[in-house]
Design a protein around this motif. Structure first.
Motif, PDB file in Angstrom:
ATOM      1  N   ASP A 159       0.614  -0.574  -0.302  1.00 37.90           N
ATOM      2  CA  ASP A 159       0.147  -0.058  -0.211  1.00 37.90           C
ATOM      3  C   ASP A 159       0.905   1.500  -0.127  1.00 37.90           C
ATOM      4  N   ASP A 160       2.136   1.162   0.934  1.00 32.50           N
ATOM      5  CA  ASP A 160       2.580   2.375   0.749  1.00 32.50           C
ATOM      6  C   ASP A 160       3.037   2.895  -0.005  1.00 32.50           C
ATOM      7  N   GLN A 161       3.781   1.564  -1.522  1.00 29.76           N
ATOM      8  CA  GLN A 161       4.607   1.671  -2.583  1.00 29.76           C
ATOM      9  C   GLN A 161       3.007   2.368  -3.549  1.00 29.76           C
ATOM     10  N   LEU A 162       2.296   2.258  -3.533  1.00 34.95           N
ATOM     11  CA  LEU A 162       1.140   2.805  -4.634  1.00 34.95           C
ATOM     12  C   LEU A 162       0.599   3.844  -4.000  1.00 34.95           C
ATOM     13  N   ALA A 163       0.912   4.179  -3.113  1.00 39.21           N
ATOM     14  CA  ALA A 163       0.399   5.268  -2.344  1.00 39.21           C
ATOM     15  C   ALA A 163       1.279   6.663  -2.864  1.00 39.21           C
ATOM     16  N   ASP A 164       2.490   6.728  -2.479  1.00 39.49           N
ATOM     17  CA  ASP A 164       3.516   7.312  -2.783  1.00 39.49           C
ATOM     18  C   ASP A 164       4.514   7.167  -4.082  1.00 39.49           C
ATOM     19  N   GLN A 165       3.870   7.610  -4.812  1.00 39.89           N
ATOM     20  CA  GLN A 165       4.326   7.870  -6.344  1.00 39.89           C
ATOM     21  C   GLN A 165       6.094   8.447  -6.746  1.00 39.89           C
TER      22      GLN A 165
ATOM     23  N   ALA B 233      11.192   5.478  -9.772  1.00 45.18           N
ATOM     24  CA  ALA B 233      10.084   6.999  -8.820  1.00 45.18           C
ATOM     25  C   ALA B 233      10.167   7.014 -10.666  1.00 45.18           C
ATOM     26  N   ASP B 234      10.946   7.377 -11.791  1.00 42.68           N
ATOM     27  CA  ASP B 234      11.345   8.438 -12.911  1.00 42.68           C
ATOM     28  C   ASP B 234      10.343   7.321 -13.764  1.00 42.68           C
ATOM     29  N   TYR B 235       9.792   5.813 -13.670  1.00 42.48           N
ATOM     30  CA  TYR B 235       8.620   5.758 -14.385  1.00 42.48           C
ATOM     31  C   TYR B 235       7.347   5.193 -13.766  1.00 42.48           C
ATOM     32  N   ARG B 236       7.833   5.978 -12.375  1.00 39.56           N
ATOM     33  CA  ARG B 236       6.062   6.031 -11.878  1.00 39.56           C
ATOM     34  C   ARG B 236       4.982   7.133 -13.172  1.00 39.56           C
ATOM     35  N   THR B 237       4.873   7.818 -12.827  1.00 37.57           N
ATOM     36  CA  THR B 237       3.965   8.325 -13.750  1.00 37.57           C
ATOM     37  C   THR B 237       3.827   8.233 -14.860  1.00 37.57           C
ATOM     38  N   LEU B 238       4.202   7.326 -15.447  1.00 38.06           N
ATOM     39  CA  LEU B 238       4.015   6.782 -16.902  1.00 38.06           C
ATOM     40  C   LEU B 238       3.207   5.895 -16.388  1.00 38.06           C
TER      41      LEU B 238
END
Length: 176
Positions: free
Chosen positions: A120-126, A147-152
């Protein structure tokens, strides 16, 4: 003029590349010389049965040359049970253990037929790296998503991996 030394103007040394690229090269050189660091992703080896090792080897051999638009890159050690793409790298590791914090009632995200467990913490923190684990296939596979690819979105990379996972790995845990 007698008594005065003859001065010859020496042109300044030419530097190749932009100031930015020289800084990057200098930083990389300092990193390699001083710290012994490398940008080559390292895949951790896990204790596996012969059958699980064979499944992971077949999976790694069949993984795509590009993932989410990123080219496959070398990993250490050579022959590791994993692969990487891009810089920073998506890093897939086959044969990881079940996560210590996994509960049978935990939810997972099904993407292209494969169930992925993400805390859950990884899902919440982009802004942080994520490490989804394909628990619906066995041996388990983990993918480090920088993290660089999370917004994609993580979904694209995981969806592109799904066909190979389904072809080479057995059924694992069921997803809620």
């Amino acid at each position: 003029m007698p008594g005065r030394p003859h001065l010859t103007r020496v042109p300044p040394a030419r530097r190749l590349g932009s100031a930015r690229s020289r800084g990057v090269v200098a930083s990389a050189a300092a990193c390699l010389v001083l710290a012994g660091c490398s940008s080559t992703p390292t895949i951790e080896d896990h204790d596996l049965s012969a059958a699980d090792r064979a499944a992971c080897e077949a999976l790694v051999a069949d993984l795509p040359e590009t993932l989410a638009g990123e080219d496959r890159v070398a990993v250490e050690p050579e022959g590791a049970l994993g692969a990487a793409w891009g810089d920073p790298a998506y890093v897939l590791t086959c044969g990881v253990p079940e996560p210590a914090d996994y509960e049978p009632t935990a939810e997972c995200n099904v993407i292209a037929g494969v169930g992925w467990y993400v805390t859950d913490d990884q899902l919440a923190d982009q802004g942080e790296d994520a490490t989804p684990i394909a628990l619906s296939r066995t041996p388990y596979v983990e993918v480090l998503v920088p993290a660089d690819y999370r917004t994609l979105g993580i979904d694209r990379a995981l969806a592109e991996l799904a066909p190979a996972l389904e072809e080479h790995l057995a059924e694992g845990l069921s997803c809620l």
